[in-house]
Design a protein around this motif. Structure first.
Motif, PDB file in Angstrom:
ATOM      1  N   GLU A  98       0.627  -1.239   0.547  1.00  0.00           N
ATOM      2  CA  GLU A  98      -0.063  -0.307  -0.259  1.00  0.00           C
ATOM      3  C   GLU A  98       1.091   1.259   0.227  1.00  0.00           C
ATOM      4  OE1 GLU A  98      -2.947   0.227  -0.362  1.00  0.00           O
ATOM      5  OE2 GLU A  98      -3.645  -1.787  -0.374  1.00  0.00           O
ATOM      6  N   LYS A 110      -4.983   3.226   5.205  1.00  0.00           N
ATOM      7  CA  LYS A 110      -3.793   2.038   4.744  1.00  0.00           C
ATOM      8  C   LYS A 110      -3.739   0.971   5.596  1.00  0.00           C
ATOM      9  CE  LYS A 110      -4.170   3.999   0.582  1.00  0.00           C
ATOM     10  NZ  LYS A 110      -5.085   3.880  -0.477  1.00  0.00           N
TER      11      LYS A 110
ATOM     12  N   VAL B 294      -1.535  21.645   0.496  1.00  0.00           N
ATOM     13  CA  VAL B 294      -1.719  20.772  -0.122  1.00  0.00           C
ATOM     14  C   VAL B 294      -3.104  19.951  -0.293  1.00  0.00           C
ATOM     15  CG1 VAL B 294      -0.949  18.397  -1.438  1.00  0.00           C
ATOM     16  CG2 VAL B 294       0.991  20.063  -0.928  1.00  0.00           C
ATOM     17  N   LYS B 325      -9.246   8.265  -5.473  1.00  0.00           N
ATOM     18  CA  LYS B 325      -7.884   8.511  -4.400  1.00  0.00           C
ATOM     19  C   LYS B 325      -7.404   6.861  -3.701  1.00  0.00           C
ATOM     20  CE  LYS B 325      -5.506  11.124  -2.225  1.00  0.00           C
ATOM     21  NZ  LYS B 325      -5.311  12.448  -1.652  1.00  0.00           N
ATOM     22  N   THR B 326      -8.771   6.349  -3.048  1.00  0.00           N
ATOM     23  CA  THR B 326      -8.029   4.905  -2.313  1.00  0.00           C
ATOM     24  C   THR B 326      -8.522   3.714  -3.769  1.00  0.00           C
ATOM     25  OG1 THR B 326      -9.696   6.138  -0.606  1.00  0.00           O
ATOM     26  CG2 THR B 326      -9.444   3.704  -0.236  1.00  0.00           C
ATOM     27  N   SER B 329      -4.913   3.889  -5.743  1.00  0.00           N
ATOM     28  CA  SER B 329      -3.815   4.063  -4.922  1.00  0.00           C
ATOM     29  C   SER B 329      -3.654   2.697  -4.322  1.00  0.00           C
ATOM     30  CB  SER B 329      -3.452   4.562  -4.060  1.00  0.00           C
ATOM     31  OG  SER B 329      -4.377   4.913  -2.966  1.00  0.00           O
ATOM     32  N   GLU B 330      -4.619   1.688  -4.305  1.00  0.00           N
ATOM     33  CA  GLU B 330      -4.793   0.880  -4.206  1.00  0.00           C
ATOM     34  C   GLU B 330      -4.556  -0.223  -5.016  1.00  0.00           C
ATOM     35  OE1 GLU B 330      -8.497  -0.614  -1.756  1.00  0.00           O
ATOM     36  OE2 GLU B 330      -7.865   0.744  -0.265  1.00  0.00           O
ATOM     37  N   PRO B 333      -0.657   1.258  -7.426  1.00  0.00           N
ATOM     38  CA  PRO B 333       0.138   2.623  -6.464  1.00  0.00           C
ATOM     39  C   PRO B 333       0.779   3.700  -7.043  1.00  0.00           C
ATOM     40  CG  PRO B 333       0.344   0.112  -6.315  1.00  0.00           C
ATOM     41  CD  PRO B 333      -0.927   0.021  -7.057  1.00  0.00           C
ATOM     42  N   GLU B 334       1.110   3.043  -8.342  1.00  0.00           N
ATOM     43  CA  GLU B 334       2.170   4.107  -9.189  1.00  0.00           C
ATOM     44  C   GLU B 334       1.500   4.124 -10.061  1.00  0.00           C
ATOM     45  OE1 GLU B 334       5.409   3.282  -8.787  1.00  0.00           O
ATOM     46  OE2 GLU B 334       4.912   1.634  -7.093  1.00  0.00           O
ATOM     47  N   TRP B 336      -1.826   6.267  -9.844  1.00  0.00           N
ATOM     48  CA  TRP B 336      -2.531   7.080  -9.313  1.00  0.00           C
ATOM     49  C   TRP B 336      -2.030   8.518  -8.510  1.00  0.00           C
ATOM     50  CZ3 TRP B 336      -2.718  10.705  -4.843  1.00  0.00           C
ATOM     51  CH2 TRP B 336      -2.217  10.629  -4.078  1.00  0.00           C
ATOM     52  N   LEU B 337      -1.027   9.164  -9.152  1.00  0.00           N
ATOM     53  CA  LEU B 337      -0.925  10.647  -9.143  1.00  0.00           C
ATOM     54  C   LEU B 337      -1.374  11.133 -10.697  1.00  0.00           C
ATOM     55  CD1 LEU B 337       1.673  11.493  -7.584  1.00  0.00           C
ATOM     56  CD2 LEU B 337      -0.087  11.973  -7.545  1.00  0.00           C
ATOM     57  N   PHE B 338      -0.622  10.081 -12.425  1.00  0.00           N
ATOM     58  CA  PHE B 338      -1.343  10.050 -13.216  1.00  0.00           C
ATOM     59  C   PHE B 338      -2.900  10.606 -13.125  1.00  0.00           C
ATOM     60  CE2 PHE B 338       2.804   7.980 -14.769  1.00  0.00           C
ATOM     61  CZ  PHE B 338       3.450   9.128 -15.041  1.00  0.00           C
ATOM     62  N   GLY B 341      -3.699  13.421 -11.064  1.00  0.00           N
ATOM     63  CA  GLY B 341      -3.684  14.624 -11.683  1.00  0.00           C
ATOM     64  C   GLY B 341      -4.499  15.027 -13.427  1.00  0.00           C
ATOM     65  N   ALA B 342      -4.786  13.500 -13.856  1.00  0.00           N
ATOM     66  CA  ALA B 342      -5.852  13.870 -15.087  1.00  0.00           C
ATOM     67  C   ALA B 342      -6.749  14.394 -14.308  1.00  0.00           C
ATOM     68  CB  ALA B 342      -5.603  12.451 -15.736  1.00  0.00           C
ATOM     69  N   PHE B 344      -8.351  16.327 -12.496  1.00  0.00           N
ATOM     70  CA  PHE B 344      -7.402  17.669 -11.749  1.00  0.00           C
ATOM     71  C   PHE B 344      -8.002  18.739 -13.996  1.00  0.00           C
ATOM     72  CE2 PHE B 344      -5.981  17.444  -8.477  1.00  0.00           C
ATOM     73  CZ  PHE B 344      -5.870  18.057  -7.127  1.00  0.00           C
ATOM     74  N   ILE B 345      -7.300  17.590 -13.866  1.00  0.00           N
ATOM     75  CA  ILE B 345      -7.214  19.462 -15.722  1.00  0.00           C
ATOM     76  C   ILE B 345      -7.920  18.745 -16.570  1.00  0.00           C
ATOM     77  CG2 ILE B 345      -5.631  19.044 -18.791  1.00  0.00           C
ATOM     78  CD1 ILE B 345      -3.454  18.644 -16.255  1.00  0.00           C
TER      79      ILE B 345
ATOM     80  N   ALA C 114      -5.637  23.279 -12.823  1.00  0.00           N
ATOM     81  CA  ALA C 114      -5.098  22.213 -13.879  1.00  0.00           C
ATOM     82  C   ALA C 114      -3.906  22.090 -13.697  1.00  0.00           C
ATOM     83  CB  ALA C 114      -5.353  22.976 -15.619  1.00  0.00           C
ATOM     84  N   TRP C 116      -1.979  22.762 -10.864  1.00  0.00           N
ATOM     85  CA  TRP C 116      -1.587  22.070  -9.973  1.00  0.00           C
ATOM     86  C   TRP C 116      -1.368  20.140 -10.507  1.00  0.00           C
ATOM     87  CZ3 TRP C 116       0.385  22.347  -4.908  1.00  0.00           C
ATOM     88  CH2 TRP C 116       0.034  20.943  -4.614  1.00  0.00           C
ATOM     89  N   GLY C 117      -2.429  20.098 -10.976  1.00  0.00           N
ATOM     90  CA  GLY C 117      -2.714  18.442 -11.711  1.00  0.00           C
ATOM     91  C   GLY C 117      -0.938  18.404 -12.231  1.00  0.00           C
ATOM     92  N   LEU C 120       1.404  17.448 -10.671  1.00  0.00           N
ATOM     93  CA  LEU C 120       1.291  15.722 -10.049  1.00  0.00           C
ATOM     94  C   LEU C 120       1.653  14.926 -11.266  1.00  0.00           C
ATOM     95  CD1 LEU C 120      -2.390  15.829  -8.366  1.00  0.00           C
ATOM     96  CD2 LEU C 120       0.494  16.006  -6.946  1.00  0.00           C
ATOM     97  N   ILE C 121       0.860  15.551 -12.220  1.00  0.00           N
ATOM     98  CA  ILE C 121       1.435  14.081 -12.924  1.00  0.00           C
ATOM     99  C   ILE C 121       3.005  14.878 -13.715  1.00  0.00           C
ATOM    100  CG2 ILE C 121       1.691  14.696 -15.513  1.00  0.00           C
ATOM    101  CD1 ILE C 121      -1.090  14.689 -15.088  1.00  0.00           C
TER     102      ILE C 121
END
Lengths: 414, 403, 307
Positions: A98, A110, B294, B325-326, B329-330, B333-334, B336-338, B341-342, B344-345, C114, C116-117, C120-121
Motif C-alpha cells: 500500500e 491504509k 496540498v 484516490k483510494t 492507490s490500492e 499505486p504507481e 494514481w498520481l497520473f 492529475g488528469a 484535475f486537468i 489545472a 496543479w494537476g 502532480l503528473i
C-alpha cells in the motif's frame, strides 16, 4: 548511562558470520504439513495452507518516496529470499503493498485496510515518526504487528511494534563519546530540521555533552523542513567556531545544507562535523564530493566488512542494479522479515500474541550489520559505528562500539 | 407543466413530476438516502468509517461552494480552518486520554505525552479551556471563525480579491503549519495529536462508536447542506452570485461587498471547522499535514469536481475524488498520481462545472427523454407497468438526475 | 563572541551581506519566470516548480553523459546545461501552452487548478523516469569552491554563479520587454488584448512564446539550483510558495516590483535568521509579508487601476 553500554560477547558475532550461508541455503519448506493452518492461525489472519499474507506500507509517492524506496526494496528482497528458501512454516509470503503517499492520515487509512480488510499477519512499513504515530493506535486496537525500520527518537514502546532501527540513545551517545575522545571536541553546534526527531535527539545530545562529557553547546538551531537557504546559519557557525557540528538535517534541506557548507569553505579540512541523518541514500542526492571527510554515526554502512554484509550487498545489487546503494534504514528494513520469520518459527504460530511472546531474545546472526538481538522492550541490541564519508558516496568505518542495549526511555536524558 | 402532470396520472409519473417540480428537495432526499441508508447497509464498518472520513472533507468542499462558487473568493487555505477545528477537538480528547494514571510513567503525569517529552511541567494556559467539553464545542467553530474574520476584514476591506487572496491564504496556511510543527511542546509538532481514545469515557474507537459517529457526521453534513442551500436561495445567496459576476454593480447598488465576502468566508470557515472536529473524532488523531497547502488545494478540487456552484455537487465531488484516490492507490499505486492529475486537468478543461454541470447538460436531457418515453409507453399500454418494478426505474432516474 | 577580533566581525558582516544578496538572487531567479507568466499573462502556473526540476534533471543527465562519454567536458558541461535546460523547459512549456493553457486564458483561477494537476503528473513522470531517490549532478570543482579575498572571508562561487545568471536573465528580460518589438507586443497584449489584436498583433503567438520564455527561465533557475539544492521528483515544490509570495508581494504586473520584493524578503529572511533561529525567522518573514500586503494589497509596486 555507561552501564547500558552493555558489553556483549564477540563470540556470538563470529558464530553468526559463519552460519550465514547455512541459514540462507537450508530449505525449510519441508514441514508445511506439520503446521496445520487451524493451529498456526487461530485469530483469523490471512494464512492458508500454502500462503501467508503480509502488508508493506511505505510512501511510494510524495516527498518521502525519496527515503522510503530503499526500505521497500530491502523488505522485498528479504521476503523473496525467505520464499526462495521455502517460506515460513511451509507457507510462501504474499505481499500486499500500500502507498502511504507521504501523508500521515493516509497511512492510518491504509493500515486499517491492511489489518481489517486484508487481515495481514504482519506489516513492514512506515518511515517517519509521524506516520508511525498515526498508525500506532490502529495496530494496538486491531492487534496487528508492525516492523518499523527507521532510527528514531525513542520515547515509545508498543506491544505491537518492533523497532529494527536504533532509538536515539543508541545512535547518539557513543557517537558523541567518540567525538570527544578522538577529535578532542569541547564545543558543539547542534543543527536540526524542525521536527520531533532532531529536537529530541539534540536534547539527548545536549544533556550528554553538558552533564557527562562536560563540554559546551555553543548553538542550537532548527530550520523548517524543506528549507533551502543556509547562508546565515553557516555564518553563525563561523562566528561561534565550534569544535564540532552535530547535524540532523533531513530531506531536501540536507542537500542544500552540505552543498552550501562546501561552497562557503566549511570543509572537513577545517571543520569536524558529525551527522546522524546522512546515509548512503542521502549521499546520492548530496553528492559524495560535498560531504567528503565528514563523519556519520549509525549502526550500518554499506562498506561494512563482514561476510553477511558482502552477501547482502551482492544480492541487493543483483536485484536492483549495480548502482543501487544501501543506507542504514534500508538494512534495518531488511531485518524486519527475517526477525518476523524467526519469531514465527519459534512460536510455531502466526498469531500476533504468540509471535510477540516469542520475540524477546531472538537473535539474528545473519544480519548484514553483524548480529542483532531483540530486547524485551521490542528494540534491537545493536552496535554503533562511526564512518567517514568518501567522495564516491560510501563511508569508511572508523569505529565500532560494543553491542548497546536499547533504552527508549532514558532516565536523565528527558 | 400541469398538462404533463395530467397525462402522467400513474404513481410513477406523479413521482417524476414531483421530483421535477421540487428538484432541490428531491436532491436532498436522494443524498440523505445515500448517506443514511445505502452506505450503512452496503458497507462494512471499515469502508463506512472511510466514507465518514471523506464526508468530513465534504464540509470543506461545501464551504468552498459558498465562498468560491457563489462568492467568487477562492481560498487555498481552507485546510487551516479544518485543521483548527480538528485541533480543538483533539486537544480535548488528548487531555482526556492523558489522565494521571495512564501517564504515570511520565516525569509530569497528567499532561499530554508530547509536552512531557518537551520538558513542559505544567499544562499551558491556552490548553486549559479544552478540559471542558462545552468550551471545546464552542471553540471548534469560534476560533476558526475569528481567524477567518480577521483575515477577511484585513483583506476584503482593502479590496484584495481573486488571485491575491488565494495566494495570501496559501501563506497563512504555510505560516500556521510552520508554527504548529515548530512549537511541538505545545502542539505535538509534526506528529500531530495522536492516540485519542475516549470522549467523556465513551470509547470512540469501538465499532459501535464508529457507527454512531458516522451517523452524527452524516446528519451534521446534511444539516449543513440544507442550511447552505436555504441560505443560497435567500437574498444573501443572490447577492453573492451577483457580486461574483459584477462586483462593482453590487457595490454601486449600495451593498457593502466586503461584508458579504466576509460573511461567505466565515461561513465556509465554520463549516470546515466542523468537518475537522468530526475528522478527529472518527479518525482518532489530528495532524498538521491538514493545515498545509496540498490538502487545501485538494479540497478545492473536490468542490470543482462536484460543480463549484452546487451544494450537492460538493458532497458527490468529495466522495468521487476520494473514492478515486483510494481505489487507484490500492489498484495502481504507481499510477494514481497520473489519474488524480488528469482528473484535475479534465475537470477544469472539459467539465468546468463539474458533476453538477454534467448533470444539467447531459443527464437532464436524457432524463427528459426518459420521461417522454415513459409517458408515451404508458399512454399506449394504459397503465400496465413497463417493468416488474416500476419504482426502481424512478429511483435510478432520480439518482442519476441528482448526480 | 569575546574571542573575535574586529576583522573577524567584519568578515562575518561581509559574508552575511553576500548571503543576503545571494538569497536575493535565488528568489529573483525563481520568481522571474513566474513574474512573466503570472504578471504579464495572468496565468497562475502551479507547475512552475516542476519546470525548475526539468532544469535540474537536465543538468544531471548532462553531467552523467559528460562523465561517461565526454570526460573532456566535465569542467564545462555546466554552462551547456544551463542553455540546454532553457530550451528543454521552454519546449515543454510550449507544449503545455498548446495543450492546456491556451484554453484557459480567461480563467486565471482555473489555470491554478489545472496546473496543479499538471504538477502532480510531472512529479510522477520524474519519479518513473529517474526513480524516487534524489540524484546529484557531479559539479565541476571550480563551481563548488570559494573565493577568498582575505584570510577569513569565503565567498561561495556557486552563489556568485547564481547572482551572475540572475543578473544576466533579468537584464535580458528587461531588454526584451522594454527595448524590442516583441516586448512592445507583450506589453500591449497584457494591457488590452482586444486592442492589441485589432492593431494587428498576433496575440496567440505572443501568449505562446511568453509562456515558453517563462518556463525556460524556470529551467535555467533549476539548472543553477543544482549547485545549492537537491534534485529529486519533488524538489521543485519546495520553492513554489515562496516564489508566488515574491511575485505577489512585488505587485504582479511590475517586474521592478518583483525585484524589490525578492530583495526585501531575502534581506529580511537572512538578517533575521542570523539573529533568531531559522524557524522563527521564516514565520516572522511570512507574517511581515502578509501584514504589508494588508497595507498594500496589490503589492509594493502596483499599477494604479480602478478595480
Amino acid at each position: 548511562m555507561n552501564k547500558s553500554l552493555h558489553v556483549f560477547g564477540r563470540r556470538a558475532l563470529s558464530c553468526g558470520l559463519s552460519s550465514l550461508a547455512l541459514a540462507l541455503a537450508l530449505p525449510t519448506g519441508a514441514y508445511a504439513a506439520d503446521y496445520p493452518t487451524a493451529k498456526v492461525n487461530t485469530t483469523g489472519l490471512a494464512v492458508t495452507d500454502t500462503e501467508v499474507v503480509v502488508g508493506q506500507l511505505h510512501s511510494a509517492t510524495g516527498t518521502m518516496a525519496i527515503s522510503e524506496t530503499g526500505s521497500i526494496q530491502a523488505e522485498r528482497l528479504a521476503i523473496d529470499e525467505i520464499n526462495a528458501a521455502g517460506g515460513i512454516l511451509g507457507r510462501k509470503i504474499k505481499i500486499i503493498q500500500e502507498d502511504g503517499a507521504s501523508d500521515w492520515p493516509n497511512f492510518a487509512e491504509k493500515s486499517k485496510k491492511l489489518l481489517i480488510s486484508d487481515k495481514v499477519a504482519a506489516v513492514f512499513g512506515c518511515w517517519t515518526s509521524a506516520s508511525r504515530k498515526a498508525v500506532l493506535p490502529v495496530f494496538e486496537k486491531e492487534n496487528g504487528l508492525l516492523y518499523y525500520p527507521t532510527f528514531y527518537e525513542g520515547l515509545e514502546q508498543s506491544k505491537n511494534v518492533f523497532y529494527t532501527g536504533q532509538e536515539a540513545t543508541q545512535q547518539i551517545l557513543a557517537g558523541l563519546d567518540w567525538l570527544v575522545k578522538e577529535k578532542k571536541a569541547k564545543t558543539f553546534f547542534l543543527i536540526g530540521s524542525d521536527y520531533i526527531w532532531p529536537r529530541t535527539s539534540n536534547k539527548i545530545a545536549r544533556k550528554h555533552i553538558e552533564n557527562v562529557l562536560k563540554g559546551t553547546v555553543v548553538g542550537e538551531e532548527y530550520y523548517p523542513l524543506g528549507h533551502t537557504q543556509f547562508g546565515s546559519l553557516i555564518n553563525k557557525i563561523k562566528l561561534k567556531k565550534p569544535d564540532a557540528i552535530y547535524a540532523i538535517v533531513v530531506g531536501g534541506s540536507n542537500v542544500s545544507f552540505y552543498k552550501q557548507l562546501k561552497a562557503a569553505g566549511v570543509t572537513s579540512a577545517k571543520q569536524t562535523l558529525l551527522t546522524i541523518s546522512v546515509t548512503e541514500d542521502e549521499m546520492l542526492g548530496i553528492g559524495g564530493e560535498n560531504v567528503e571527510g565528514f563523519y556519520a554515526a549509525m549502526k550500518y554502512f554499506q562498506s561494512l566488512d563482514n561476510p553477511n554484509n558482502k552477501e547482502f550487498v551482492k544480492k541487493f545489487k543483483a536485484k536492483y542494479g549495480k548502482d543501487a546503494v544501501i543506507g542504514d534504514v534500508t538494512q534495518a528494513a531488511y531485518l524486519g522479515p527475517w526477525l518476523w520469520k524467526a519469531a514465527v518459527e519459534k512460536a510455531g504460530s502466526f498469531d500476533v500474541d504468540k509471535v510477540v511472546a516469542a520475540s524477546p531474545n531472538i537473535e539474528l546472526k545473519t544480519a548484514p550489520e553483524g548480529y542483532v538481538k531483540i530486547h524485551p522492550n521490542h528494540h534491537l541490541w545493536s552496535k554503533l559505528r562511526v564512518g567517514q564519508a568518501l567522495a564516491n558516496g560510501q563511508f569508511k568505518v572508523l569505529y565500532e562500539s560494543d553491542l548497546i542495549e536499547p533504552n527508549p526511555f532514558p532516565k536523565g536524558y528527558q | 407543466m400541469s398538462s404533463e402532470t395530467k397525462t402522467n396520472a400513474s404513481p410513477l409519473g406523479k413521482l417524476l413530476a414531483f421530483a421535477q417540480a421540487n428538484r432541490e428537495l428531491t436532491s436532498f432526499l436522494v443524498l440523505s438516502a445515500l448517506l443514511l441508508v445505502l452506505f450503512p447497509l452496503t458497507m462494512g464498518i471499515f469502508r463506512l468509517n472511510l466514507v465518514g472520513k471523506y464526508l468530513t472533507y465534504a464540509f470543506v468542499a461545501l464551504g468552498l461552494v459558498i465562498c468560491w462558487g457563489y462568492g467568487g473568493i477562492l481560498s487555498l487555505g481552507q485546510g487551516v480552518f479544518f485543521g483548527l477545528g480538528g485541533y480543538c477537538m483533539a486537544m480535548f480528547l488528548k487531555l482526556e486520554a492523558s489522565d494521571p494514571q495512564s501517564t504515570s510513567i511520565q516525569s509530569t503525569p497528567g499532561i499530554p505525552d508530547f509536552m512531557d517529552w518537551n520538558q513542559l511541567t505544567a499544562l499551558p494556559g491556552f490548553w486549559k479551556p479544552f478540559q471542558s467539553l462545552w468550551a471545546t464545542f464552542i471553540a471548534v467553530p469560534l476560533i476558526p471563525a475569528l481567524l477567518a474574520l480577521l483575515v477577511s476584514v484585513a483583506m476584503f476591506k482593502r479590496r484584495v480579491g481573486g488571485v491575491y487572496f488565494a495566494i495570501i491564504t496559501q501563506a497563512v496556511a504555510a505560516i500556521l503549519s510552520i508554527l504548529i510543527i515548530g512549537q511541538q511542546g505545545y502542539t505535538g509538532g509534526v506528529n500531530g495529536i495522536t492516540d485519542l481514545k475516549t470522549l467523556k469515557g465513551w470509547d470512540i474507537r469501538s465499532d459501535s462508536a464508529k457507527y454512531i459517529l458516522y451517523f452524527a457526521n452524516a446528519f451534521l453534513l446534511l444539516a449543513g447542506v440544507w442550511v447552505s442551500s436555504r441560505m443560497l436561495k435567500s437574498k444573501v445567496g443572490r447577492l453573492l452570485l451577483a457580486m461574483r459576476d459584477r462586483e462593482d454593480r453590487v457595490r454601486f447598488s449600495g451593498y457593502d461587498v466586503a461584508n458579504l465576502k466576509t460573511f461567505a468566508f466565515v461561513f465556509a470557515a465554520v463549516l470546515s471547522a466542523i468537518g475537522g472536529a468530526m475528522f478527529t473524532l472518527q479518525v482518532g488523531f489530528m495532524s498538521p499535514s491538514f493545515v498545509g497547502i496540498v490538502p487545501s488545494i485538494e479540497m478545492v478540487i473536490c468542490a470543482a469536481v462536484g460543480g463549484r456552484d452546487s451544494v450537492f455537487g460538493a458532497v458527490y465531488g468529495t466522495l468521487l475524488v476520494n473514492f478515486g484516490k483510494t481505489f487507484f492507490s490500492e489498484i495502481f499505486p504507481e499510477l494514481w498520481l497520473f489519474m488524480i492529475g488528469a482528473l484535475f486537468i479534465g475537470v477544469v478543461m472539459v467539465f468546468p462545472n463539474g458533476l453538477a454541470g454534467l448533470n444539467r447538460q447531459k443527464v437532464m436531457g436524457a432524463w427528459e427523454g426518459l420521461r417522454t418515453l415513459v409517458s408515451k409507453v404508458r399512454g399506449r399500454n394504459k397503465g400496465t407497468p413497463l417493468l416488474p418494478d416500476g419504482s426502481a426505474v424512478a429511483g435510478g432516474a432520480t439518482l442519476k438526475n441528482d448526480l | 563572541m569575546d574571542s573575535l577580533s574586529m576583522s573577524e566581525l567584519w568578515a562575518i558582516f561581509v559574508m552575511q551581506s553576500f548571503n543576503g544578496l545571494s538569497s536575493f538572487s535565488v528568489l529573483l531567479l525563481m520568481a522571474l519566470g513566474l513574474a512573466i507568466i503570472f504578471g504579464q499573462m495572468g496565468v497562475i502556473n502551479m507547475a512552475h516548480g516542476e519546470f525548475l526540476t526539468i532544469g535540474a534533471y537536465t543538468t544531471f543527465v548532462l553531467s552523467e553523459v559528460s562523465q561517461r562519454w565526454m570526460p573532456w567536458m566535465q569542467g564545462s558541461y555546466f554552462i551547456l546545461a544551463v542553455v540546454v535546460s532553457f530550451f528543454i523547459a521552454a519546449s515543454v512549456g510550449l507544449l503545455v501552452e498548446h495543450l492546456m493553457i491556451r484554453h484557459l486564458y480567461r480563467r486565471p483561477l482555473d489555470t491554478l487548478l489545472a496546473t496543479w494537476g499538471l504538477s502532480l503528473i510531472m512529479q510522477q513522470v520524474f519519479r518513473s523516469v529517474f526513480g524516487a531517490k534524489e540524484v546529484s549532478a557531479t559539479l565541476p570543482d571550480w563551481l563548488m569552491g570559494s573565493v577568498q579575498p582575505t584570510e577569513s572571508i569565503d565567498i561561495p562561487i556557486n552563489g556568485l554563479l547564481v547572482m551572475g545568471l540572475t543578473l544576466l536573465m533579468t537584464a535580458g528580460v528587461f531588454v526584451g520587454l522594454f527595448k524590442t518589438r516583441w516586448g512592445v507586443w507583450v506589453r500591449a497584449t497584457t494591457q488590452n488584448r482586444v486592442m492589441a489584436g485589432a492593431a494587428g498583433i498576433n496575440t496567440r503567438r505572443i501568449d505562446k512564446y511568453t509562456f515558453a520564455l517563462g518556463c525556460g527561465l524556470a529551467g535555467v533557475a533549476g539548472a543553477a539550483f543544482t549547485t545549492i539544492g537537491s534534485t529529486g521528483p519533488t524538489s521543485g515544490s519546495l520553492y513554489i510558495v515562496d516564489t508566488f509570495l515574491v511575485v505577489v508581494f512585488g505587485g504582479a504586473e511590475s517586474l521592478v516590483g518583483t525585484i524589490a520584493s525578492a530583495f526585501s524578503i531575502a534581506q529580511a529572511q537572512s538578517t533575521s535568521e542570523f539573529f533568531l533561529t531559522g524557524s522563527t525567522a521564516k514565520v516572522l518573514t511570512l507574517l511581515a509579508v502578509i501584514l504589508i500586503l494588508m497595507l498594500r494589497p496589490h503589492g509594493l509596486f502596483s499599477i494604479r487601476v480602478r478595480r
